[in-house]
Design a protein around this motif. Sequence first.
Motif, PDB file in Angstrom:
ATOM      1  N   ILE A  30       0.841  -1.213   0.000  1.00  0.00           N
ATOM      2  CA  ILE A  30       0.000   0.000   0.000  1.00  0.00           C
ATOM      3  C   ILE A  30       0.868   1.251   0.000  1.00  0.00           C
ATOM      4  O   ILE A  30       0.670   2.176  -0.807  1.00  0.00           O
ATOM      5  N   TRP A  31       1.874   1.281   0.909  1.00  0.00           N
ATOM      6  CA  TRP A  31       2.697   2.493   1.027  1.00  0.00           C
ATOM      7  C   TRP A  31       3.652   2.648  -0.149  1.00  0.00           C
ATOM      8  O   TRP A  31       3.919   3.773  -0.594  1.00  0.00           O
ATOM      9  N   TYR A  32       4.163   1.536  -0.676  1.00  0.00           N
ATOM     10  CA  TYR A  32       5.020   1.638  -1.861  1.00  0.00           C
ATOM     11  C   TYR A  32       4.221   2.164  -3.056  1.00  0.00           C
ATOM     12  O   TYR A  32       4.726   2.982  -3.842  1.00  0.00           O
ATOM     13  N   LYS A  33       2.982   1.727  -3.193  1.00  0.00           N
ATOM     14  CA  LYS A  33       2.161   2.197  -4.316  1.00  0.00           C
ATOM     15  C   LYS A  33       1.844   3.691  -4.188  1.00  0.00           C
ATOM     16  O   LYS A  33       1.807   4.416  -5.183  1.00  0.00           O
ATOM     17  N   LYS A  34       1.627   4.132  -2.965  1.00  0.00           N
ATOM     18  CA  LYS A  34       1.389   5.570  -2.747  1.00  0.00           C
ATOM     19  C   LYS A  34       2.630   6.378  -3.119  1.00  0.00           C
ATOM     20  O   LYS A  34       2.537   7.440  -3.755  1.00  0.00           O
ATOM     21  N   ALA A  35       3.821   5.853  -2.716  1.00  0.00           N
ATOM     22  CA  ALA A  35       5.069   6.538  -3.057  1.00  0.00           C
ATOM     23  C   ALA A  35       5.335   6.485  -4.560  1.00  0.00           C
ATOM     24  O   ALA A  35       5.835   7.443  -5.152  1.00  0.00           O
ATOM     25  N   GLU A  36       4.958   5.368  -5.178  1.00  0.00           N
ATOM     26  CA  GLU A  36       5.132   5.210  -6.627  1.00  0.00           C
ATOM     27  C   GLU A  36       4.315   6.258  -7.384  1.00  0.00           C
ATOM     28  O   GLU A  36       4.799   6.856  -8.358  1.00  0.00           O
ATOM     29  N   LYS A  37       3.088   6.502  -6.920  1.00  0.00           N
ATOM     30  CA  LYS A  37       2.233   7.508  -7.569  1.00  0.00           C
ATOM     31  C   LYS A  37       2.832   8.904  -7.482  1.00  0.00           C
ATOM     32  O   LYS A  37       2.566   9.765  -8.322  1.00  0.00           O
ATOM     33  N   LEU A  38       3.638   9.129  -6.451  1.00  0.00           N
ATOM     34  CA  LEU A  38       4.300  10.424  -6.298  1.00  0.00           C
ATOM     35  C   LEU A  38       5.613  10.489  -7.076  1.00  0.00           C
ATOM     36  O   LEU A  38       6.345  11.478  -6.990  1.00  0.00           O
ATOM     37  N   GLY A  39       5.924   9.421  -7.812  1.00  0.00           N
ATOM     38  CA  GLY A  39       7.100   9.441  -8.687  1.00  0.00           C
ATOM     39  C   GLY A  39       8.326   8.732  -8.153  1.00  0.00           C
ATOM     40  O   GLY A  39       9.421   8.885  -8.715  1.00  0.00           O
ATOM     41  N   SER A  40       8.194   7.955  -7.086  1.00  0.00           N
ATOM     42  CA  SER A  40       9.364   7.272  -6.520  1.00  0.00           C
ATOM     43  C   SER A  40       9.754   6.070  -7.378  1.00  0.00           C
ATOM     44  O   SER A  40       9.004   5.102  -7.508  1.00  0.00           O
ATOM     45  N   ILE A  41      10.974   6.131  -7.950  1.00  0.00           N
ATOM     46  CA  ILE A  41      11.482   5.015  -8.750  1.00  0.00           C
ATOM     47  C   ILE A  41      11.888   3.869  -7.827  1.00  0.00           C
ATOM     48  O   ILE A  41      11.739   2.697  -8.170  1.00  0.00           O
ATOM     49  N   GLU A  42      12.386   4.212  -6.642  1.00  0.00           N
ATOM     50  CA  GLU A  42      12.752   3.175  -5.664  1.00  0.00           C
ATOM     51  C   GLU A  42      11.547   2.320  -5.296  1.00  0.00           C
ATOM     52  O   GLU A  42      11.672   1.111  -5.086  1.00  0.00           O
ATOM     53  N   ALA A  43      10.371   2.955  -5.187  1.00  0.00           N
ATOM     54  CA  ALA A  43       9.154   2.220  -4.831  1.00  0.00           C
ATOM     55  C   ALA A  43       8.838   1.176  -5.906  1.00  0.00           C
ATOM     56  O   ALA A  43       8.447   0.048  -5.599  1.00  0.00           O
ATOM     57  N   LYS A  44       9.018   1.549  -7.194  1.00  0.00           N
ATOM     58  CA  LYS A  44       8.794   0.587  -8.290  1.00  0.00           C
ATOM     59  C   LYS A  44       9.765  -0.589  -8.173  1.00  0.00           C
ATOM     60  O   LYS A  44       9.390  -1.747  -8.358  1.00  0.00           O
ATOM     61  N   LEU A  45      11.031  -0.275  -7.880  1.00  0.00           N
ATOM     62  CA  LEU A  45      12.043  -1.320  -7.747  1.00  0.00           C
ATOM     63  C   LEU A  45      11.679  -2.289  -6.617  1.00  0.00           C
ATOM     64  O   LEU A  45      11.764  -3.516  -6.781  1.00  0.00           O
ATOM     65  N   CYS A  46      11.233  -1.738  -5.475  1.00  0.00           N
ATOM     66  CA  CYS A  46      10.899  -2.579  -4.317  1.00  0.00           C
ATOM     67  C   CYS A  46       9.651  -3.424  -4.585  1.00  0.00           C
ATOM     68  O   CYS A  46       9.582  -4.586  -4.173  1.00  0.00           O
ATOM     69  N   LEU A  47       8.666  -2.872  -5.285  1.00  0.00           N
ATOM     70  CA  LEU A  47       7.469  -3.639  -5.642  1.00  0.00           C
ATOM     71  C   LEU A  47       7.835  -4.795  -6.582  1.00  0.00           C
ATOM     72  O   LEU A  47       7.339  -5.920  -6.442  1.00  0.00           O
ATOM     73  N   GLY A  48       8.711  -4.509  -7.549  1.00  0.00           N
ATOM     74  CA  GLY A  48       9.172  -5.557  -8.460  1.00  0.00           C
ATOM     75  C   GLY A  48       9.920  -6.647  -7.708  1.00  0.00           C
ATOM     76  O   GLY A  48       9.729  -7.844  -7.971  1.00  0.00           O
ATOM     77  N   TYR A  49      10.744  -6.238  -6.760  1.00  0.00           N
ATOM     78  CA  TYR A  49      11.493  -7.187  -5.928  1.00  0.00           C
ATOM     79  C   TYR A  49      10.535  -8.090  -5.149  1.00  0.00           C
ATOM     80  O   TYR A  49      10.718  -9.310  -5.086  1.00  0.00           O
ATOM     81  N   MET A  50       9.474  -7.510  -4.560  1.00  0.00           N
ATOM     82  CA  MET A  50       8.527  -8.292  -3.759  1.00  0.00           C
ATOM     83  C   MET A  50       7.762  -9.303  -4.624  1.00  0.00           C
ATOM     84  O   MET A  50       7.494 -10.422  -4.204  1.00  0.00           O
ATOM     85  N   HIS A  51       7.418  -8.900  -5.861  1.00  0.00           N
ATOM     86  CA  HIS A  51       6.754  -9.837  -6.776  1.00  0.00           C
ATOM     87  C   HIS A  51       7.717 -10.928  -7.257  1.00  0.00           C
ATOM     88  O   HIS A  51       7.286 -12.039  -7.572  1.00  0.00           O
ATOM     89  N   SER A  52       9.014 -10.622  -7.317  1.00  0.00           N
ATOM     90  CA  SER A  52      10.000 -11.589  -7.813  1.00  0.00           C
ATOM     91  C   SER A  52      10.159 -12.778  -6.880  1.00  0.00           C
ATOM     92  O   SER A  52      10.376 -13.905  -7.322  1.00  0.00           O
ATOM     93  N   ILE A  53      10.084 -12.521  -5.567  1.00  0.00           N
ATOM     94  CA  ILE A  53      10.355 -13.608  -4.618  1.00  0.00           C
ATOM     95  C   ILE A  53       9.092 -14.144  -3.953  1.00  0.00           C
ATOM     96  O   ILE A  53       9.127 -15.197  -3.315  1.00  0.00           O
TER      97      ILE A  53
END
Length: 531
Positions: free
Chosen positions: A274-297
Amino acid sequence: MTNNNITSTLTEPKNDNVSIVLSTSSDTISIDTLSLDAQSFKSISSKSPSTINLTFSPTEENSSLSPAKNKKKRNILISIKDKIPNPTDVLRNAKRDIKNFISKDKQRKKENDFLGYYECLNTSELLNPKISLSTARINLHEGESVDEAKRLVITKIKNSPYVENSSIFIIPGKGNHMNSSNNPGILNKSFPDWIKDDSVKHLINGDPVKGDGTYEVFINKIKNNVENLHPNVKDKVLKQWKENAKKDDDIKHKMALAGYYMKGPKENHHEAEIWYKKAEKLGSIEAKLCLGYMHSIGKLSFNPKKAKELFKEVIEKANITDKELARIATRNMALIYHNSHFIKPFEWDNLTKISKLSDLKINKLSKIKLKIAVRWYKKSCDLGDSQSAYNLGLLYESEHGIRKDKSKAELYFKKAVEFDDNNLYAKAKLGRILINKKDTNEKEQGFKMLEETARLGSVMSQTYLGEYYEKEDNYEEAIKFYFKAAKQNRGRYSHIAQYHFKELSKDILESFERDLGYGYIDCVERLRDIN
């Protein structure tokens, strides 16, 4: 004789072979070797989907035998015939041995499979230190028995890299998950005892993080400032973070909260999302990376396709603004393809890439994914990624990679060291290559690399130095380095060192005992040095 739609025929030995023909209505079996009564024989093959031929004859190692050994061979074969008085016993024993062989061979392959460590980065200034996690994934949903699952997990923990903040995300399953013993959730219940095993407990930092049918084992556990606080103080800090995170434009508190929840048990992972998606909407590239990481494992749903979409978005945006994030995301893309080539060689994307019917083979189809992985590794390598360069070196070094090429392996190990002087694995590999060169300067450079990394605790380097000194007939130095690697009990190279140490030490100790008997006092000091 026919039993359960399976027919067996035992023929008389011809040319010192015992041949058994099994006819079955279903499976086709092809195996290289078979163990029967502690002797090695071969082979098992199928001429058609309904017929299996088993031919027992001594292995190739014994093919050029002296007359005495040939007589022994015939005696062995006669004894085999005596041990299989009727086809029913032959069938039962053969089926058992085939089943055991297939099971053990499959387990060996799983233990040797590549285990990629996906990385994420969360540098919110509220996290001290920043969250940088490298995590691999093990899924125990393929019908492993308790013993097989335990051995697989222990092997992967022992082979885990000496890198800061690495972890293994293990899915033993829970509830309705049924393994081969037909007991629900038994792997999940057994797991806490596995990691208490003497061979791995020294490699695990802290207690595993437990989720719903999952465990995350930290090899070098990261602790941020929130985790170190007293529980009452921590609750106040988290409450303050949540209040600030609710503000529309506050990225740093959203990222800090997401990072905290991501490292917790599975029930917290939804909060992290939830919080990564909120940060992603504000333009955080790190949030996208962390979401991708969580889906990977599998911290969220295990969704490699979604992970690839997110990593591609990171690469497109970060290539301009943040090379470090682009480098990590590009390597993560390579890891998805590198890992998946073991699992689904017959998936549609692979089939669409074949140009001729002869390519319709498992090893060729699986290499389609591997070739894509290599392309992504090279892109990450162009961004200066040491781990990608090292992985490329391994692929070119191995018989099971794309195409064995010693010069390319050396090139990429050199790049890995250039990009990161602390990459002990790459230094060990490069050192071993250089130490065997004819050029004196290269030999000296390789020797320094191996000595440096061995001093820092690299099992690989200690084993390579042991091999080098053994080849040079300097057995005292060889045994010192074999002992250092062996006592760490950390994966494949420790096991190699343990074997060499056992063989060498036996000979050396016998020699020193003779010297001591002759009155050579200095050999006591030499023995003490070895210890």
